[in-house]
Enzyme design. Structure first.
Site, mmCIF file in Angstrom:
data_model
loop_
_atom_site.group_PDB
_atom_site.id
_atom_site.type_symbol
_atom_site.label_atom_id
_atom_site.label_comp_id
_atom_site.label_asym_id
_atom_site.label_seq_id
_atom_site.Cartn_x
_atom_site.Cartn_y
_atom_site.Cartn_z
ATOM 1 N N GLU A 1 62.630 35.447 54.233
ATOM 2 C CA GLU A 1 63.875 34.803 54.173
ATOM 3 C C GLU A 1 64.364 33.438 53.117
ATOM 4 O O GLU A 1 63.568 32.177 53.128
ATOM 5 C CB GLU A 1 64.381 34.240 55.924
ATOM 6 N N ASN B 1 69.506 41.214 63.886
ATOM 7 C CA ASN B 1 68.863 40.023 64.019
ATOM 8 C C ASN B 1 69.002 39.173 64.662
ATOM 9 O O ASN B 1 70.143 38.558 65.505
ATOM 10 C CB ASN B 1 68.624 39.137 62.815
ATOM 11 N N GLU B 2 67.632 39.468 66.000
ATOM 12 C CA GLU B 2 67.756 38.608 67.274
ATOM 13 C C GLU B 2 69.454 38.152 67.706
ATOM 14 O O GLU B 2 69.594 37.033 68.044
ATOM 15 C CB GLU B 2 66.543 37.834 67.261
ATOM 16 N N CYS C 1 68.354 35.001 60.271
ATOM 17 C CA CYS C 1 69.563 34.040 60.377
ATOM 18 C C CYS C 1 70.470 34.802 58.587
ATOM 19 O O CYS C 1 72.051 34.428 58.661
ATOM 20 C CB CYS C 1 70.297 33.184 61.170
HETATM 21 O O1 AHR Z 1 62.651 31.798 61.351
HETATM 22 C C1 AHR Z 1 63.554 31.130 61.183
HETATM 23 C C2 AHR Z 1 65.002 31.670 62.078
HETATM 24 O O2 AHR Z 1 64.021 32.101 63.076
HETATM 25 C C3 AHR Z 1 65.354 32.589 61.236
HETATM 26 O O3 AHR Z 1 66.238 32.956 60.222
HETATM 27 C C4 AHR Z 1 65.927 33.719 63.318
HETATM 28 O O4 AHR Z 1 66.435 34.997 62.898
HETATM 29 C C5 AHR Z 1 65.407 32.758 63.681
HETATM 30 O O5 AHR Z 1 65.947 32.479 64.635
#
Ligand code: AHR
Length: 873
Positions: A269, A598-599, A471
């Site tokens: 990321e 994503n989550e 995120c």
């Molecule tokens: O890994 C950091 C963050 O943690 C990621 O962007 C997110 O998916 C999670 O909350």
């Protein structure tokens, strides 16, 4: 059992009749039924309304007992962390069917309220945040039931003291707000004196067994919390007197099972400057003059189009212009006005530019000069300490935008250089996309990756790469959702955007580069696309912060995902396959997995969009395995609801995330042993053990190693796993811990990185259960040892992994007699040291591997023994 059920049913009917009426009970009274109690529901200013729905109970409304201090049974998930996630004036009640509901306010500036329901007050279903259409706030919540209309009234008042009502039958569809006369205002909140002080909330009746379960659940969670706070740092007290142990391990090949050959991967990321200023080898910061105050929500006055740029000398001035830019996507450029040659425009890179003596650096830029005469510029690489280390002269011969460039070769190795551009004549000169790249990027790819970081990643032997977030994938608000199409094609045509981690994403490292990098390191690409919703923690977008892509735009959004598959896999004759070929990769990228979401907050808004995308992809690309999402935590509402959605849709794989203490990993290593093998498979997409203060060290690394042995054991259900986050640039870190820290010249892999490499290099695709006997059978001791034996089908090698999280040595006797075809020598890697060490490396030796192999596992160590198959004669 039967009698109990009838009795409970009777209580429930009476309780229901009471709960839907306005609460008018007098100060001291006993519930009509002996088998019931009063429950006081409130949210407290004492924890800044962060704890959510708190409960206290009483049998006489006089003596109240709180269930925990600052303990919430459901937390508000509305709004960003920090200023959001608050619960105000909760109102708790049961509906006619016996389901509990909680309605609460979200803050005095928010014109919406929240609703969630629960069968047992413990497990709460998804939250929704309906808007109010009248009044300036949602305050003083109450709910009443109108039997004649079979309707619930959600009553509230606003800051002006006006009263309103919203009607609903099912807590899914709501009427508009209606103003009601003051006299019709009902169920005003009550203030009670609890042991912690005065609190305001409402009182509901609850059956005693429900209350008992609540209290017991709270106690259980406290006990689990205590267990999970276990730390190796306190071992001298916990394990005082523990003597070295022995363990016998006998692998049982007859009971072997196939496991995933994709277990260890990476999650990349763009957080902590992982991309721009990190893996992406570009050395010029803000090369496109597109940095914008909004990247940092206006908090940094210097963060604008001139960031990292300065002019020096008389007779030169810099203006950022946007008239006739290179193209519409790249709006800003530098306009230099030179009255007298001698001045320079310079860029300081990312904390300086690090150069190697005799290395080749490709300098390019887009430029246009005014007037017809050719214009010369001198480009220099200037070290603060050593002066000019490279220079060249470029002659611009065009008045329109054109790309120019040269190769610079520094005469010295420096870490503190800046790039100087010195116009050699007077007049106006426009510059954009000013770039400096080392020629030796990873695999020499143009627009490629920094070699040392790429090497460190490749050394993990990851089977897959998940990208671009996190995120970053679902974005901070609808406008910030990552759009892959903005990140392909010539770099000057890409659309940069605000990085929600508080900086700028140039999109130089875009989807094409991600695919190329995956191919270069032999890993499967796993792009993650937002599920039509941005991050639930979004700080933009106003009320109803999760929001969702408008339904009218969803088809186009889905088409983008289909186009992504075509970009990766389509023939060069297809629209998007052709673009891939134009970018230099006619062969397909062999995309097999796509993550959707994503989550996310699992809301109705999410589900409807996820379902549309999932069904569409299943139809258009059945060959793609979709990875769904089950929220940000290992348990709780989003987790349960996410799994529920996955079950309904038969999503093949779901993405679980959890960042926890080492103690959590130690005490939850049997998590997947009981997973239903017929349901979706698991991708543990983000996990890490966090020591206090976001630290990573041997303790966290060993907790991860122990847990990974349990993932191998469950490799039939856990298909993939990736530690997160991967990279962090020193002094630009928004999240700790990370797997690899770095600066411009150094790569600093953590101890945990080596756990990943030890698993990645020693993966297997067959798991062999073992008969394991430890000389101490106490649970507290046994759980500190993790053993996993796997076989790599392709090589025939057998790999034994042993995590010893005890403060004493363990003498291992490994019975290899069931493997006649193994070599008599093996490779042993051991990672050990001080618990607090952040940057340890494993030591590797060759050992003899007799059929009865004995090895000592040092205190606090992770050992991998790889025994090759005998070479064929
Ligand atoms: O890994 C950091 C963050 O943690 C990621 O962007 C997110 O998916 C999670 O909350």
């Amino acid at each position: 059992m039967h009698i109990k059920k009838i009795k409970y049913h009777a209580i429930f009917l009476v309780l229901f009749a009471v709960s839907v009426l306005p609460v008018t009970a007098k100060a001291t009274e006993r519930p009509a039924q002996p088998d019931s109690a009063y429950l006081f529901a409130y949210a407290s200013a004492k924890n800044n309304h962060d704890a959510g729905l708190q409960l206290a109970w009483s049998v006489d409304k006089t003596k109240w007992e709180s269930i925990g201090t600052n303990y919430g049974f459901v937390k508000s998930d509305y709004g960003p962390w920090g200023r959001g996630k608050k619960m105000f004036n909760p109102f708790l009640f049961r509906d006619r069917a016996g389901l509990w509901h909680c309605v609460w306010g979200l803050g005095s500036d928010i014109r919406a309220f929240a609703h969630a329901a629960s069968v047992d007050l413990i497990n709460w279903k998804r939250q929704s945040y309906p808007a109010i259409t009248k009044g300036d706030a949602f305050l003083n919540t109450s709910v009443t039931y109108d039997a004649a209309q079979n309707t619930y009234h959600i009553n509230y008042s606003d800051k002006k003291g006006k009263h309103y009502r919203i009607n609903t039958v099912d807590f899914k569809a709501y009427s508009a707000s209606q103003e009601v006369p003051d006299a019709a205002a009902v169920n005003q909140p009550q203030t009670l004196n609890l042991a912690e002080g005065a609190e305001t909330g409402n009182i509901a009746l609850v059956a005693r067994p429900v209350l008992d379960k609540l209290v017991n659940t709270f106690k259980q969670r406290q006990r689990a919390g205590a267990l999970n706070s276990e730390t190796l740092r306190k071992d001298s007290a916990t394990y005082s007197g523990l003597k070295p142990l022995s363990i016998s391990i006998k692998p049982l090949p007859a009971t072997a099972k196939p496991i995933s050959d994709m277990l260890i991967g990476i999650f990349f990321e763009d957080i902590n400057y992982a991309a721009d200023g990190g893996l992406y080898a570009e050395m010029i910061q803000n090369r496109d003059f597109e940095y914008a105050p909004a990247d940092k929500s206006g908090r940094d006055a210097n963060w604008n189009s001139t960031y990292a740029w300065k002019v020096q000398g008389d007779g030169i001035s810099l203006k950022i212009d946007s008239v006739a830019p290179i193209n519409a996507y790249n709006q800003h450029y530098a306009q230099l006005s030179v009255n007298k040659p001698g001045g320079v425009l310079y860029n300081t890179g990312y904390d300086g530019i690090a150069l190697k003596k005799d290395g080749k650096y490709n300098f390019t830029f887009f430029g246009k000069a005014d007037g017809a005469s050719p214009r010369k510029i001198k480009v220099k690489l200037v070290s603060a300490k050593q002066g000019v280390v490279a220079e060249a002269v470029i002659k611009l011969t065009s008045t329109g935008w054109k790309k120019w460039g040269t190769t610079l070769v520094p005469a010295a190795t420096v870490t503190d250089a800046a790039l100087y551009i010195e116009p050699l004549s007077s007049g106006k000169l426009a510059l954009d996309m000013v770039s400096l790249f080392p020629a030796n990027t990873y695999k020499n790819r143009p627009n490629g990756m920094r070699t040392d970081l790429a090497d460190a990643i490749a050394d993990i032997h990851p089977r897959f790469v998940r990208f671009p977030g996190g995120c970053v994938a679902h974005g901070d608000g609808l406008d910030n959702i990552y759009r892959w199409k903005n990140t392909i094609g010539p770099v000057e045509t890409r659309i940069p955007q605000r990085n929600l981690w508080g900086y700028h994403q140039s999109a130089g490292l875009g989807f094409h580069e991600y695919f190329q990098f995956c191919e270069d390191i032999g890993a499967a690409p796993v792009p993650v696309i937002a599920a039509g919703v941005p991050c639930q923690n979004s700080s933009t977008g106003g009320d109803g912060q999760q929001g969702g892509i408008p339904m009218a735009d969803m088809q186009a959004y889905i088409q983008d995902i289909n186009d992504l598959v075509e970009y990766a896999n389509g023939a060069v004759t297809t629209t998007w396959g052709k673009k891939r070929a134009q970018a230099g990769h006619p062969k397909p990228f062999n995309l097999k997995y796509v993550g959707i979401g994503n989550e996310d907050l699992i809301s109705d808004i999410f589900e409807v969009r996820f379902k549309m995308i999932f069904n569409a992809l299943a139809k258009s690309h059945p060959e793609i395995t979709v990875i769904g999402t089950v929220g940000p935590f290992h348990s709780g509402t989003d987790f349960v609801e996410g799994w529920d959605v996955a079950g309904k849709l038969k999503v093949p794989v779901v993405d679980e995330h959890y960042y926890e203490s080492p103690g959590w990993f130690i005490n939850n290593q049997s998590r997947y042993d009981s997973y239903d093998r017929t349901k979706s498979k698991v991708y543990l997409g983000e996990y890490a053990a966090h020591a206090p203060g976001g630290q990573t060290n041997l303790e966290t690394a060993l907790a991860e190693a122990l847990y990974l042995t349990s993932l191998e054991r469950n490799g039939d259900v856990v298909k993939m796993a990736s530690y997160a986050p991967l990279l962090a640039k020193e002094n630009h870190t928004q999240w700790n811990p990370d797997m690899i820290y770095f600066n411009n010249t150094e790569v600093k892999p953590t101890t945990g990185y080596y756990v990943q490499t030890m698993f990645g290099k020693n993966a297997g695709d067959i798991y062999m259960p073992s008969a394991v006997t430890l000389s101490d059978t106490a649970t507290s001791v046994k759980k500190r040892i993790g053993i996993s034996v796997v076989k790599d089908k392709q090589t025939g090698d057998v790999i034994i992994k042993m995590a010893n999280l005890l403060p004493v040595e363990v003498n291992a006797g490994i019975d290899l007699s069931s493997f006649p075809a193994l070599s008599a020598t093996a490779t042993k890697s051991v990672l050990t040291g001080n618990l607090a060490d952040k940057f340890l490396k494993p030591g590797t030796t060759q050992i003899k591997a007799p059929k009865q192999l004995t090895q000592t596992l040092p205190a606090y160590s992770f050992t991998v023994i790889r025994i090759p198959a005998k070479p064929l004669k």
